[in-house]
Every structure is written in C-alpha cells, then in structure tokens.
Motif scaffolding. Sequence first.
Motif, PDB file in Angstrom:
ATOM      1  N   ASP A  27      27.541  39.368  38.010  1.00  0.00           N
ATOM      2  CA  ASP A  27      27.907  38.116  37.254  1.00  0.00           C
ATOM      3  C   ASP A  27      29.453  37.989  37.459  1.00  0.00           C
ATOM      4  N   ALA A  28      29.715  37.691  38.679  1.00  0.00           N
ATOM      5  CA  ALA A  28      30.950  37.356  39.304  1.00  0.00           C
ATOM      6  C   ALA A  28      31.355  36.214  40.131  1.00  0.00           C
ATOM      7  N   LEU A  29      32.138  35.431  40.074  1.00  0.00           N
ATOM      8  CA  LEU A  29      32.384  34.365  41.337  1.00  0.00           C
ATOM      9  C   LEU A  29      33.894  34.677  41.693  1.00  0.00           C
ATOM     10  N   VAL A 116      33.033  38.566  27.373  1.00  0.00           N
ATOM     11  CA  VAL A 116      34.194  38.867  28.154  1.00  0.00           C
ATOM     12  C   VAL A 116      34.288  38.033  29.249  1.00  0.00           C
ATOM     13  N   TYR A 117      35.368  37.213  29.236  1.00  0.00           N
ATOM     14  CA  TYR A 117      35.694  36.365  30.339  1.00  0.00           C
ATOM     15  C   TYR A 117      36.848  36.887  31.037  1.00  0.00           C
ATOM     16  N   ALA A 118      36.866  37.626  32.237  1.00  0.00           N
ATOM     17  CA  ALA A 118      38.018  38.137  32.878  1.00  0.00           C
ATOM     18  C   ALA A 118      38.406  37.523  34.293  1.00  0.00           C
ATOM     19  N   MET A 119      39.740  37.667  34.634  1.00  0.00           N
ATOM     20  CA  MET A 119      40.219  37.058  35.847  1.00  0.00           C
ATOM     21  C   MET A 119      40.993  38.293  36.322  1.00  0.00           C
ATOM     22  N   ASN A 120      40.959  38.385  37.614  1.00  0.00           N
ATOM     23  CA  ASN A 120      41.636  39.460  38.574  1.00  0.00           C
ATOM     24  C   ASN A 120      41.989  38.940  39.616  1.00  0.00           C
ATOM     25  N   PHE A 121      43.365  39.033  40.248  1.00  0.00           N
ATOM     26  CA  PHE A 121      43.997  38.334  41.497  1.00  0.00           C
ATOM     27  C   PHE A 121      43.794  39.191  42.584  1.00  0.00           C
ATOM     28  N   VAL A 122      43.452  38.702  43.957  1.00  0.00           N
ATOM     29  CA  VAL A 122      43.248  39.550  45.000  1.00  0.00           C
ATOM     30  C   VAL A 122      44.552  39.165  45.603  1.00  0.00           C
ATOM     31  N   TYR A 123      45.589  39.712  45.102  1.00  0.00           N
ATOM     32  CA  TYR A 123      46.802  39.262  45.637  1.00  0.00           C
ATOM     33  C   TYR A 123      48.037  40.344  45.260  1.00  0.00           C
ATOM     34  N   SER A 124      48.876  40.579  46.001  1.00  0.00           N
ATOM     35  CA  SER A 124      49.955  41.606  45.612  1.00  0.00           C
ATOM     36  C   SER A 124      51.167  41.439  45.282  1.00  0.00           C
ATOM     37  N   GLY A 125      51.612  39.743  45.543  1.00  0.00           N
ATOM     38  CA  GLY A 125      52.734  39.306  45.165  1.00  0.00           C
ATOM     39  C   GLY A 125      52.877  38.758  43.734  1.00  0.00           C
ATOM     40  N   ASN A 126      53.964  37.636  43.709  1.00  0.00           N
ATOM     41  CA  ASN A 126      54.195  37.158  42.322  1.00  0.00           C
ATOM     42  C   ASN A 126      52.861  36.315  42.002  1.00  0.00           C
ATOM     43  N   ALA A 165      40.984  34.375  43.281  1.00  0.00           N
ATOM     44  CA  ALA A 165      40.965  34.961  41.981  1.00  0.00           C
ATOM     45  C   ALA A 165      39.275  35.353  41.664  1.00  0.00           C
ATOM     46  N   VAL A 166      39.284  36.575  41.131  1.00  0.00           N
ATOM     47  CA  VAL A 166      37.755  37.030  40.723  1.00  0.00           C
ATOM     48  C   VAL A 166      37.523  36.746  39.269  1.00  0.00           C
ATOM     49  N   LEU A 167      36.527  36.034  39.060  1.00  0.00           N
ATOM     50  CA  LEU A 167      36.434  36.003  37.562  1.00  0.00           C
ATOM     51  C   LEU A 167      34.904  36.511  37.275  1.00  0.00           C
ATOM     52  N   VAL A 168      34.975  37.391  36.218  1.00  0.00           N
ATOM     53  CA  VAL A 168      33.763  37.983  35.864  1.00  0.00           C
ATOM     54  C   VAL A 168      33.465  37.835  34.305  1.00  0.00           C
ATOM     55  N   TYR A 169      32.252  37.564  34.095  1.00  0.00           N
ATOM     56  CA  TYR A 169      31.456  37.361  32.816  1.00  0.00           C
ATOM     57  C   TYR A 169      30.835  38.682  32.359  1.00  0.00           C
ATOM     58  N   SER A 170      30.729  39.095  31.327  1.00  0.00           N
ATOM     59  CA  SER A 170      30.072  40.169  30.630  1.00  0.00           C
ATOM     60  C   SER A 170      29.589  39.723  29.244  1.00  0.00           C
ATOM     61  N   GLY A 171      28.319  39.776  28.974  1.00  0.00           N
ATOM     62  CA  GLY A 171      27.723  39.569  27.534  1.00  0.00           C
ATOM     63  C   GLY A 171      27.649  40.830  26.981  1.00  0.00           C
ATOM     64  N   GLN A 172      27.876  41.960  27.543  1.00  0.00           N
ATOM     65  CA  GLN A 172      27.646  43.170  27.187  1.00  0.00           C
ATOM     66  C   GLN A 172      29.069  43.984  27.225  1.00  0.00           C
ATOM     67  N   MET A 177      31.805  44.561  32.056  1.00  0.00           N
ATOM     68  CA  MET A 177      32.503  43.959  33.035  1.00  0.00           C
ATOM     69  C   MET A 177      33.459  44.988  33.930  1.00  0.00           C
ATOM     70  N   THR A 178      33.634  46.160  33.323  1.00  0.00           N
ATOM     71  CA  THR A 178      34.348  47.227  34.161  1.00  0.00           C
ATOM     72  C   THR A 178      33.086  47.432  35.541  1.00  0.00           C
ATOM     73  N   ARG A 179      31.956  47.577  35.284  1.00  0.00           N
ATOM     74  CA  ARG A 179      31.032  48.205  36.397  1.00  0.00           C
ATOM     75  C   ARG A 179      30.721  46.910  37.209  1.00  0.00           C
ATOM     76  N   THR A 180      30.829  45.529  36.872  1.00  0.00           N
ATOM     77  CA  THR A 180      30.779  44.530  37.765  1.00  0.00           C
ATOM     78  C   THR A 180      31.911  44.433  38.652  1.00  0.00           C
ATOM     79  N   PHE A 181      33.314  44.710  38.177  1.00  0.00           N
ATOM     80  CA  PHE A 181      34.324  44.852  39.037  1.00  0.00           C
ATOM     81  C   PHE A 181      34.227  45.934  40.024  1.00  0.00           C
ATOM     82  N   HIS A 182      33.951  47.060  39.462  1.00  0.00           N
ATOM     83  CA  HIS A 182      33.737  48.226  40.528  1.00  0.00           C
ATOM     84  C   HIS A 182      32.559  48.051  41.604  1.00  0.00           C
ATOM     85  N   ASP A 183      31.495  47.481  41.218  1.00  0.00           N
ATOM     86  CA  ASP A 183      30.603  47.156  42.345  1.00  0.00           C
ATOM     87  C   ASP A 183      30.960  46.088  43.224  1.00  0.00           C
ATOM     88  N   LEU A 184      31.477  45.192  42.571  1.00  0.00           N
ATOM     89  CA  LEU A 184      31.871  43.917  43.336  1.00  0.00           C
ATOM     90  C   LEU A 184      33.079  44.355  44.478  1.00  0.00           C
TER      91      LEU A 184
END
Length: 600
Positions: A27-29, A116-126, A165-172, A177-184
């Motif tokens: 459940d990620a895009l 949960v609607y989460a966003m994480n950035f694939v970037y190391s700067g500002n 940017a990585v967008l993850v949804y969790s209905g549980q 959410m954590t396990r989706t990020f880890h697997d992705l």
Amino acid sequence: MTLKVFLRDSLLGVKVTLLYSIFRGLDALTRSVLVENEGGEPFYLEKVLSACVDMDDRDFEMLGLFGSWARERHIQRMPLGYGRQNIASVKGESSHQEHPFLALVTPGTSQESGEVYAMNFVYSGNFIAQAEKSQFNSVRMMMGIHPEGFTWKLEPGERFTAPEAVLVYSGQGLGRMTRTFHDLYREHLIRSPYLHEKRPILINNWEATYFDFDEKKLLEIAEDAAALGIEMLVMDDGWFGKRSLDDSSLGDWYVNEEKIKGGLHALVENVKKLGMKFGIWIEPEMISPESELYRRHPDWAIRIPGRDITQSRAQYVLDFSRDEVVDGVYEMIAEVLRSADISYVKWDMNRQLTTLGSCALPPDRQGELSHRYMLGVYRMQERLITDFPHLLLENCSGGGARFDAGMLYYSPQIWCSDDTDAIERLAIQEGTALIYPVSAMGAHVSVCPNHTVGRTTPFETRGDVALLGTFGYELDITKLSEEEKVLVKSQVEKYHKYNDLIREGDYYRLASASENRYYDSWMIVEKDKSRALLFCVQVLAEANAKSRFLRLKGLDPDKRYLAEGKTYAGRTLMHAGLRIPAAFGDFKSRLIEITEASLL
Ligand code: DGJ
C-alpha cells in the motif's frame, strides 16, 4: 508500474510530468515531478515539491520525528490545527532535529488500528513536510525540497527532476505502516549486495581511543576482538594527514605514517592474519582550514566571496556542487582504498551547510547550490560502490543526522546515533524503526558509564538493544573484565543465531518506554510465522510489582508455539499474552525465542 500525468503551460512553455509509481502487494506509491522548459526563454523554478495530497479533515493528528545530536528521531504526536504546520530542514542535510517524515493519523490510532497517511522523502538535503488545515476543514499534505534559498534556472530544453516522495497508507494502524515501509525499502530501495547478508560484527575504535591511537593499539584491540569472535576492525577518525584532534587535516586523505607505522597495507594485512576484515572512516565532504588541500584550493570551500566562512567543528564544507571538487576528493580516497584490502567504509559528515555560496556558480545560479551539493554527494557514493562493488558502505552524520531514504539507496546501513546508551537507544531505535528496516540501523555495544549520558546499564541489556540493528562494538576490548569478555562471546553467538530473523523478519512494536516510562518491548516475526524473537526491557523497576502479560503480535493464531519451555496456541499468546515476571532492578532486558512447536 508508473503512471505519468502530463501538464502544460503553453504561455511559459513549461511541461510538468507527475510520476506515480506503484508496487505489487504494497500500500505504497512514490511521487515525483519532472519540469521541462519547452519554450524559447530561460525561467527560474522557485518551488518544486514532490508530492501533494488533498483530503477532508478527519480530526487528524500529526506524527513526526524530532530530536537533536545524540537524541535523534524521537516520535512526537500533536493535534493538527488550522493553518500550516511544517517539519523542515534548511541545514543542507536531513538533520538531527527534524526528519523528512510526516504522518496524518485518525484519532486514537495505535499500533494495530486507525488510518495512517504517511510521507517519507528519498532525499538527504533540505526538505519541507507540511500539513495545512483550511477554513473548509480540508487538509493538504505536502513534501519536497525546501523552497527557502532554492532557485533553479532552466534554459530552453533543460529539465529538472524532483526527488521521490514515498506515500504509504495503512488502515491497520502504525504497525502496518511500519511494515509497509520496511518491505518497500528492502525490496525496492536498498541495492547493496549486503542487504540480505549477515554483516560482519565490527569493532570500532572511536569510543575506545578517540584520536589517540596508533597501529599498535589497533592491533591490540583486533587481537582481543578476534579471540572473541568479532569479525572486522574499523579504524575511525584520526588516521590521515596530521590529525590528532578535530582541528586539522580533513581533505588530506593520505595515511599518517607517524601514527600507523609501516603504513596502511601492513596494518590491514596484520589484521587479516587474525582472521578479521578491515574498515576505515572518511569524511569526504569536508575540508579543514588547517590542511594542505585548503592551502591549495581555498575556493573549494562553500563560501560567499569576500565574507568570512563560519567554522563548525573547526571545519568548512567542500563545494560538492562542482565536479572537479568531487572528482579530486574521490581520487584521493580511491587511492587509499586501492592501497589495501579494505572491506568497509564509514562515510561521515560532521557539520551543516552555512554561508552558502559557490565560487563556481554564476550569480543567478547560486540558489542551486544546496541541491547540486546533494547530487554531488550521491554521485561520489555511486562511484564508490561501482568502483568497489564489494565495499560495505555505512553512512553516518555526526551520529544520525543523515539517516534517511536517500542514503539507503547507496548504503545498506547507517549509523543511528552517537548515543550508544542502551536506554536512550530505545527511543532512537523505536523512532528510526518506525520507517526504516532494522537491518539498516547501525547499533553498537559500548562501555559504562556511557560516554554521552553517564548511565550504567547491564552489559547484557546493551547487547540485546544492539541486536536490533547491524550489531557491533564501540569500546576498548582490551580493558574489559574476564566476565564481560564471556558476555561478548555469548552476544556474538546470539547475533549469529538471530540475525537472519532480525534482518529479514517483520517488526512489531509491543510497548514503548517513551509512552509508559517503565518498559519497552518489540518482536520480530519470521515471514512464514514459524519463529519469532521477543525483546523486553524493564526500564524502571516498580516496588511490589506483579508480572506483566505481554500480548504478542504477528503470530499465526492457529499454530502452536514453544516459548520458555511451554507450548501455547498462537491465539493465546496474542490475546492473553505471555507472562513476563518483574525483574529486580532497572534496565534489565530479556530476549525470548518463540518457535513453532511442530518444528521441534
Ligand atoms: C561522528 C560519528 O558519529 C562518530 O561515530 C565518529 O565517527 C566521529 N564523528 C569521528 O569524528
């Protein structure tokens, strides 16, 4: 699969492509943006975010990761009020203080329930991660490069690609959410050949010696470490130029033969004779004013011509937006790596970017410096892992200031924090593992009283906490007592027994000492649910305490499991719980293996 949405502004001649990628079973895009100048005139981009989502408000709460040096990525939850609330860094790195992660969660979201609607950035700067609640109770969530100080000139025909940017949804709940990020991240981001490998147990000399070491001291450490089953010696800061404190020599990447007598090659060969591998520390992005490199190339530092440069840790930052700077530093470091059999590199970065100016960029491109700098860092890391394909790369930034998804693309592990105290680490590792696979978390056992907080914890607890990560040591092993050395041996055994499970399994958070003050607990469950490892630490002992029933997670309700000599149905362990007797004393930990009964 990637969906591309094309947008055009015919007046300006701008073409914008929005990219949405999806991943089978997750459940990620990911979202990113490509801007192209199709017109006849140059223009300047002043703001290019990577993702934007509009929703109706659902009384959302906002979840983020905050901290400081030695206290990175503590979880914080706050109500989402009207107006704009943002989490950001303009320090030129993803930073110790705020983290490129933002989640909006429905009220009462726990580990197992809530949206949960989460966003994480694939970037190391500002970066900026922002949530905005409007007068109509709609919510806009955004993430991208921070627009402060950013401009990018696009000449006709040129294009600009924003990071993903990585967008993850969790209905549980958050656990899902954590396990989706880890697997992705394990399946689609981390590329290292070491991703699915047990990493060598390392011993790093930083907390053992700081700058005060020579080849004799390193070999003494290696000898005792090898005898206890430790597999790699890492030589930290201080081996190059004339460096004997943090005030000189960054940029002079040649071995200090007054310290390492006989040279690097001989030292590495002697370490190898003990059956160990060898690793080395570098800080390629930096230059000391007191260095030969600075005397040769003062213009290589990031600076505003005519103004003083601010020093931090007595160093300046190199202008990695310039190819000749990146290539010049790379050549020096590559020569060191070619000169001896080096298996591992720890890439450090110990200060933020300030007094922003590049001696090479024209005035109307100065706003490109921070992003070009990041691209230069990524280019050099790519070169490093391409030219030295067997190198195990660990990123680091004054502890954990660059523990982010951008860095994970280049290194399968990142040093979590300079704080190696087992109790502070509970919060740091909980926050880090909220998004990032535990296989990526650099975690070591160090001595007590702890060098950062002065706390004394049992040696066993330090080992158990470091097992939730890459595992290693950060101490002068020659000074350990015989009793502690026996404990090292048993920790090494535990690492070999459990690392495959910890590295590849599913992570569940059972209790958080940051929330309840008294105890912390996590589990790792094998993907096929045949085996699990339960970790519990009693942070503070309570008077007259009774046992606690810990409700386990992630098991198969229909399987029978053996735990501590008794068998239980999976559903019993998950609904009634496993009884954990209260321990006497603070900071006591336990690791409990849980195995499917039919497999025994
Ligand atoms: C910061 C790192 O986090 C430490 O582990 C150590 O490598 C020092 N830098 C060395 O300067």
